[in-house]
Design a protein around this motif. Structure first.
Motif, mmCIF file in Angstrom:
data_model
loop_
_atom_site.group_PDB
_atom_site.id
_atom_site.type_symbol
_atom_site.label_atom_id
_atom_site.label_comp_id
_atom_site.label_asym_id
_atom_site.label_seq_id
_atom_site.Cartn_x
_atom_site.Cartn_y
_atom_site.Cartn_z
ATOM 1 N N ALA A 109 46.545 43.150 40.296
ATOM 2 C CA ALA A 109 47.808 42.715 40.902
ATOM 3 C C ALA A 109 48.099 43.600 42.100
ATOM 4 O O ALA A 109 47.372 44.551 42.378
ATOM 5 N N GLN B 143 53.249 42.333 41.419
ATOM 6 C CA GLN B 143 53.099 40.917 41.769
ATOM 7 C C GLN B 143 51.708 40.465 41.337
ATOM 8 O O GLN B 143 50.709 40.817 41.978
ATOM 9 N N TYR B 144 51.655 39.718 40.252
ATOM 10 C CA TYR B 144 50.383 39.170 39.779
ATOM 11 C C TYR B 144 49.993 37.994 40.668
ATOM 12 O O TYR B 144 50.856 37.386 41.320
ATOM 13 N N TYR C 227 50.955 46.170 43.612
ATOM 14 C CA TYR C 227 52.021 47.018 43.105
ATOM 15 C C TYR C 227 52.828 47.587 44.268
ATOM 16 O O TYR C 227 52.275 48.111 45.229
ATOM 17 N N GLN D 112 52.161 34.754 41.531
ATOM 18 C CA GLN D 112 53.451 34.900 40.860
ATOM 19 C C GLN D 112 54.401 35.695 41.748
ATOM 20 O O GLN D 112 53.992 36.318 42.722
ATOM 21 N N GLY D 113 55.695 35.669 41.394
ATOM 22 C CA GLY D 113 56.685 36.443 42.129
ATOM 23 C C GLY D 113 56.704 37.893 41.678
ATOM 24 O O GLY D 113 56.098 38.274 40.682
ATOM 25 N N LEU D 114 57.403 38.719 42.440
ATOM 26 C CA LEU D 114 57.530 40.134 42.082
ATOM 27 C C LEU D 114 58.370 40.282 40.825
ATOM 28 O O LEU D 114 59.370 39.589 40.637
ATOM 29 N N GLN D 115 57.981 41.237 39.990
ATOM 30 C CA GLN D 115 58.766 41.527 38.789
ATOM 31 C C GLN D 115 58.776 43.026 38.549
ATOM 32 O O GLN D 115 57.824 43.734 38.900
ATOM 33 N N TYR E 37 57.463 47.657 41.296
ATOM 34 C CA TYR E 37 57.394 46.227 41.058
ATOM 35 C C TYR E 37 55.933 45.796 41.108
ATOM 36 O O TYR E 37 55.124 46.386 41.825
#
Lengths: 114, 113
Positions: free
Chosen positions: B87, B38-39, B89, B42-45, B36
Motif C-alpha cells: 500500500a 491507502q490500499y 503510507y 481504495q481511499g485513505l484510511q 494513513y
C-alpha cells in the motif's frame, strides 16, 4: 454505514472552463476538509470547514478556487477558468471533535484539464 | 509553516521481513501525528495516531509508530510484513487545532513473496 462520497469520480474538462466538485460528508461530522493530490505528491490542504465557523481558506492556491458548505453538510469546490496545472485528484474528508479529528476520506475526483 | 518529510518514496521488502517507514516533521510545537494508509484502488484510511500519553502507538494489524520529540520524528515500523501490507503510507501532522493537516508525499511499500 455510508461513508464520504464525492462526485463525479472523473472529470475531463477543457482549459478555461469552470468545474464543480461535490462532497457528501458522513452525517453528523462537523468538520470537512478539501485536499489536492497531484501526481507523485502528497496531499495539499486546500480548505477547512468546522460547523458554522468561518472556513479556513489559507490553502486555496489562487482566487480561481472557492468552496462552500451548505447547511453544514454538502460541500462544493469550484475551480474557475481551469488550467492544466489544476489536473489532480481532489479529496474530501470529514471528521468530528468527538473522533479526535480522525479523518474519513472520500474516493476522490480525478480532474483532467486538457 | 509545518512541513512533513517522507524521504523514501518507495520501499521494496520481502514478505516476513521487518520494515521501517520514516517520517520527520519540521516544527517542534505541540503536534498531533497520524499515519494513513491507502490500499490499491481504495481511499485513505487511518492506520494509527499519536495525540498524547505513551509515545509508542500501535495499530490492530501489527504496525507501530513512536513519537520522538527531540528528533521530530514519527517512524512507522512492523517486525514482519505480509503481502497484504502492500500500500501507500502517508504521514500527517496537525499543530493542535486540527484546522489544518500537513501530509507527507507518501511511501509506497511493496511486499514481495
Amino acid at each position: 454505514g455510508a461513508g464520504v462520497s464525492q462526485s463525479p469520480s472523473n472529470k475531463v474538462t477543457e482549459k478555461g472552463k469552470d468545474v464543480e466538485l461535490r462532497c457528501d460528508p458522513i452525517s453528523g461530522h462537523t468538520a470537512l476538509y478539501w485536499y489536492r493530490q497531484s501526481l507523485g505528491q502528497g496531499l495539499e490542504f486546500l480548505i477547512y470547514f468546522q460547523g458554522n465557523s468561518a472556513p479556513d481558506k489559507s490553502g486555496l492556491p489562487s482566487d480561481r478556487f472557492s468552496a462552500e458548505r451548505t447547511g453544514g453538510s454538502v460541500s462544493t469546490l469550484t475551480i474557475q477558468r481551469t488550467q492544466q496545472e489544476d489536473s489532480a485528484v481532489y479529496l474530501c474528508a470529514s471528521s468530528s471533535p468527538s473522533l479526535s479529528y480522525e479523518q474519513y476520506f472520500g474516493p476522490g475526483t480525478r480532474l483532467t484539464v486538457t | 509553516a509545518q512541513s512533513v518529510t517522507q524521504l523514501d518514496s518507495q520501499v521494496p521488502v520481502f514478505e516476513e521481513a521487518p520494515v521501517e517507514l520514516r517520517c520527520n516533521y519540521s516544527s517542534s510545537v505541540s503536534v498531533y501525528l497520524f499515519w494513513y494508509v491507502q490500499y490499491p484502488n481504495q481511499g485513505l484510511q487511518l492506520l494509527l495516531k499519536y495525540l498524547s500519553g505513551s509515545t509508542l502507538v500501535e495499530s490492530i494489524n501489527g504496525f507501530e509508530a513512536e513519537f520522538n520529540k527531540s528528533q521530530t520524528s514519527f517512524h512507522l515500523r512492523k517486525p514482519s510484513v505480509h503481502i497484504s501490507d502492500t500500500a501507500e503510507y502517508f504521514c500527517a501532522v496537525s499543530e493542535g487545532d486540527f484546522n489544518k493537516f500537513y501530509f507527507g508525499s507518501g511511501t509506497k511499500l511493496n511486499v514481495k513473496p
